[in-house]
Design an enzyme around this catalytic site. Structure first.
Site, short mmCIF file in Angstrom:
data_model
loop_
_atom_site.label_atom_id
_atom_site.label_comp_id
_atom_site.label_asym_id
_atom_site.label_seq_id
_atom_site.Cartn_x
_atom_site.Cartn_y
_atom_site.Cartn_z
N HIS A 158 -22.05 1.20 -13.70
CA HIS A 158 -20.92 2.03 -12.97
C HIS A 158 -20.27 2.98 -13.63
CE1 HIS A 158 -21.18 -1.03 -9.69
NE2 HIS A 158 -21.34 -2.04 -10.48
N GLU A 184 -19.01 5.67 -12.62
CA GLU A 184 -17.82 5.92 -11.80
C GLU A 184 -16.37 5.53 -12.51
OE1 GLU A 184 -19.88 3.87 -10.59
OE2 GLU A 184 -19.20 2.14 -9.52
N ARG A 201 -25.95 -9.06 -11.91
CA ARG A 201 -26.61 -10.33 -12.28
C ARG A 201 -28.13 -10.14 -12.31
NH1 ARG A 201 -22.94 -14.38 -12.17
NH2 ARG A 201 -21.59 -14.21 -10.40
N CYS A 220 -25.79 1.05 -9.57
CA CYS A 220 -25.91 -0.52 -9.72
C CYS A 220 -27.01 -0.63 -8.67
CB CYS A 220 -24.72 -0.98 -9.90
SG CYS A 220 -24.72 -2.70 -10.57
N SER A 274 0.91 -1.10 0.18
CA SER A 274 0.15 0.06 -0.09
C SER A 274 0.72 1.35 0.08
CB SER A 274 -0.97 0.04 1.15
OG SER A 274 -1.60 -1.00 1.31
N GLN A 279 -31.34 -0.52 -7.87
CA GLN A 279 -32.02 -1.55 -7.48
C GLN A 279 -32.87 -1.24 -6.25
OE1 GLN A 279 -29.36 -4.90 -7.64
NE2 GLN A 279 -29.18 -5.13 -9.85
N GLY A 300 1.42 3.03 -2.70
CA GLY A 300 0.94 3.59 -3.80
C GLY A 300 1.68 3.76 -5.01
N LEU A 342 -0.58 4.40 -8.12
CA LEU A 342 -0.67 5.95 -8.34
C LEU A 342 0.95 6.32 -9.10
CD1 LEU A 342 -1.93 7.61 -5.24
CD2 LEU A 342 -2.51 7.92 -7.58
N ASP A 391 8.16 -11.27 -0.86
CA ASP A 391 7.06 -12.27 -1.04
C ASP A 391 7.52 -13.39 -1.56
OD1 ASP A 391 5.53 -10.39 0.47
OD2 ASP A 391 4.28 -9.65 -1.44
N1 GLN Z 1 -26.07 -7.37 -6.38
C1 GLN Z 1 -26.42 -6.47 -7.59
C2 GLN Z 1 -26.46 -7.66 -8.95
O1 GLN Z 1 -25.80 -8.39 -8.87
C3 GLN Z 1 -25.90 -5.28 -7.85
C4 GLN Z 1 -24.39 -5.57 -8.13
C5 GLN Z 1 -23.46 -4.19 -8.26
O2 GLN Z 1 -23.98 -3.02 -7.45
N2 GLN Z 1 -22.38 -4.04 -8.72
O3 GLN Z 1 -27.20 -7.24 -9.75
#
Ligand code: GLN
Length: 537
Positions: free
Chosen positions: A508, A510, A463, A382, A14, A386, A16, A19, A147
């Site tokens: 996602h 992000e 999923r 994600c 850790s 839901q 970095g 980075l 390691d």
């Molecule tokens: N657990 C949910 C799914 O499998 C959402 C997955 C997630 O947030 N990456 O659909």
């Protein structure tokens, strides 16, 4: 012919390395060079996709659907390298491939061994990235020198340098130079030992990058130089960043790291352009305003679990000339509306990120309920989508026991259900709906306005999906399905009609945000939060 940089780490994990590797990539790109970059992880899992976020932090997903180490996120945020599944290699993959070939009979008559068969496969994976259009391949070796499990990788890169020629290969070692709290002394011994270990294996580092909390004076650097057999100007100091990780490239450039690399590898450039990056740093150093949003998730104790989400929020701040403070709220700790009011007091927006399993989801729903009713800007990612749909089903559509099939298989109202494609899945590794998929945005929706485009592409890892049987009821009650797969069958994005900014996505986003290219959804989320806070809306 591509040149190669290998980045190893010593003393502790850790430090970095990711980075630093990404920063070196950025510096070379700022000189007009084309780079590619990869990470070797010495664990036996084929990829981190089956690990808990507490083990290994966030699982980063590439466009082509690989579940990878989070360092790839740094690579994407700092550089323009096009990352694919070839950029994330594990011991599991290396052994898997060698064992597959052995069964196939490719080594008939031979004993299959770590040297040369495993090391050859590692070298093949390094060379695979050295395509014609690439000037420099940066390969980060995960783990810490010393390691047991890292040894085959170090042996492979030693052989690699021998084969390619020392002038085409550069070894950069990242090490820790600690300061003792009792005496305030700076200690070089751990670095000497770590470099000693590398040299035993036959690797002499060309550059040492010293992670430190304090300045390293000339005397300390001279000592490191002498004992580690590295020229004085190649002993680089990498102090803990003051205000942002995005300072690191500039810190390294100040000590001519890029020039040292170019000189060693015989690379040429017409000059350096880092204006875009330094402009970002100006905002980060002195942000004209600050805003606080809450991230309500189930893995908040570990910062790395939602790394890309925090970064995307920072980028959205840069785009809006603001500092985004994130209050991390454990969804597990929210048991009542009262808990939520206390936990979210003063925040100007709420993010609910991804996750797996039932734990913490009731708390997420309480937080979402608060954001929905109090008209706080909300961004669901994600699992965030839901859970937002479950909250809406229960509290707006009066489907009291609405649930996700992930949490309650036999629920009467499975508003979130297993995707058809997942029905026959037996193996858990690498079988989710992964990678980039296109999505169409509804005209007039807030999502469409934020993206400024009709067709978008985002990465996925899930999923379960929204159950289309419930679309009508939801729509009648004020939910807008603002993003659908091009065939119209899969709900990719939802938003609320009577709310200033309530958007959730099955993707996602992000993963695709960079400081130089903040993601449109995060950017619009923070903009609305700022506008509302300033009484502009
Ligand atoms: N657990 C949910 C799914 O499998 C959402 C997955 C997630 O947030 N990456 O659909």
């Amino acid at each position: 012919m591509a040149k190669h940089i290998f980045i190893t780490g010593g003393v502790v994990s850790s430090l970095g390395k990711g980075l630093t590797s990404a920063s070196i990539g950025l510096l070379l790109e700022s000189r007009g060079l084309k780079i590619n970059i990869q990470k070797f992880d010495p664990y036996i899992n084929v990829d981190p996709g089956t690990m808990s976020p507490y083990q290994h932090g966030e699982v980063y997903v590439t466009d082509d659907g690989a579940e990878t180490d989070l360092d790839l996120g740094h690579y994407e945020r700092f550089t323009h390298a096009k990352l694919t599944r070839d950029c994330s290699v594990t011991t599991g993959q290396i052994y898997g491939e060698v064992i597959r070939r052995e069964r196939h009979g490719d080594y008939l008559g031979k004993t299959v061994q770590v040297v040369p068969h495993i090391t050859n496969e590692i070298k093949r994976r390094i060379r695979k990235l050295a395509t014609d259009d690439v000037d420099v391949v940066i390969s980060e070796i995960g783990g810490t020198v010393g390691d047991i499990e890292g040894l085959p990788f170090l042996e492979a890169i030693r052989q690699f340098a021998l084969e390619e020629g020392r002038e085409n290969v550069m070894f950069i070692h990242l090490t820790l130079v600690p300061r003792l709290s009792a005496t305030g002394e700076i200690k070089t011994k751990p670095t000497q030992h770590s470099v000693g270990k590398l040299r035993e294996i036959g690797i002499q580092p060309d550059i040492l990058i010293c992670r430190t909390v304090a300045r390293l004076n000339k005397e300390v650097r001279q000592k490191i130089s002498l004992f580690c057999n590295v020229p004085l100007d190649c002993v680089i100091e990498e102090k803990d960043a003051e205000y942002s990780i995005y300072e690191v490239p500039v810190m390294l450039a100040r000590q001519n790291t890029d020039i040292l690399v170019m000189k060693h590898l015989g690379l040429k450039s017409d000059g350096k352009d880092m204006r875009e990056w330094t402009n970002i740093l100006k905002i980060l150093r002195k942000p004209p305003r600050t805003i606080e949003v809450a991230l309500v998730g189930k893995y908040v104790e570990l910062y790395d679990s939602y790394k890309s989400v925090y970064e995307a929020l920072t980028h959205a701040g840069i785009a809006n000339r603001a500092k985004v403070d994130v209050r991390r709220v454990s969804s597990d700790s929210l048991k009542s509306a009262r808990d939520v009011r206390a936990a979210l007091k003063g925040v100007k927006g709420v993010v609910v990120p991804g996750g797996f399993g039932h734990r913490g989801t009731e708390g997420m729903m309480l937080a979402i309920n608060h954001a929905r009713r109090k008209k706080l800007p909300f961004l669901g990612l994600c699992m965030g989508l839901q859970v937002a749909c479950m909250e809406f089903a229960r509290n707006v559509c009066a489907l009291k026991d609405a649930n996700s099939a992930e949490f309650a298989k036999d629920t009467t109202h499975p508003v979130i259900t297993l995707m058809d494609s997942q029905g026959n899945v037996v193996d858990m590794g690498g079988t989710m709906r992964l990678g980039a998929y296109p999505c169409r945005l509804l005209k007039g929706s807030k999502a469409r306005r934020a993206y400024g485009a009709e067709e978008i592409s985002e990465r996925h890892r899930h999923r379960y999906e929204f159950n289309n049987a419930y679309r009508d009821i939801f729509e009648k009650k004020g939910m807008i399905f603002s993003g659908l797969s091009p065939d119209g069958l899969l709900v990719e994005m939802v938003e609320l009609k009577d709310h200033p900014w309530f958007i959730a996505t099955q993707a996602h986003p992000e993963f695709g945000s960079k400081p130089t290219r903040p993601h449109p959804l995060f950017r619009a989320f923070i903009k609305t939060a700022l506008d509302l806070a300033a009484g502009k809306k």
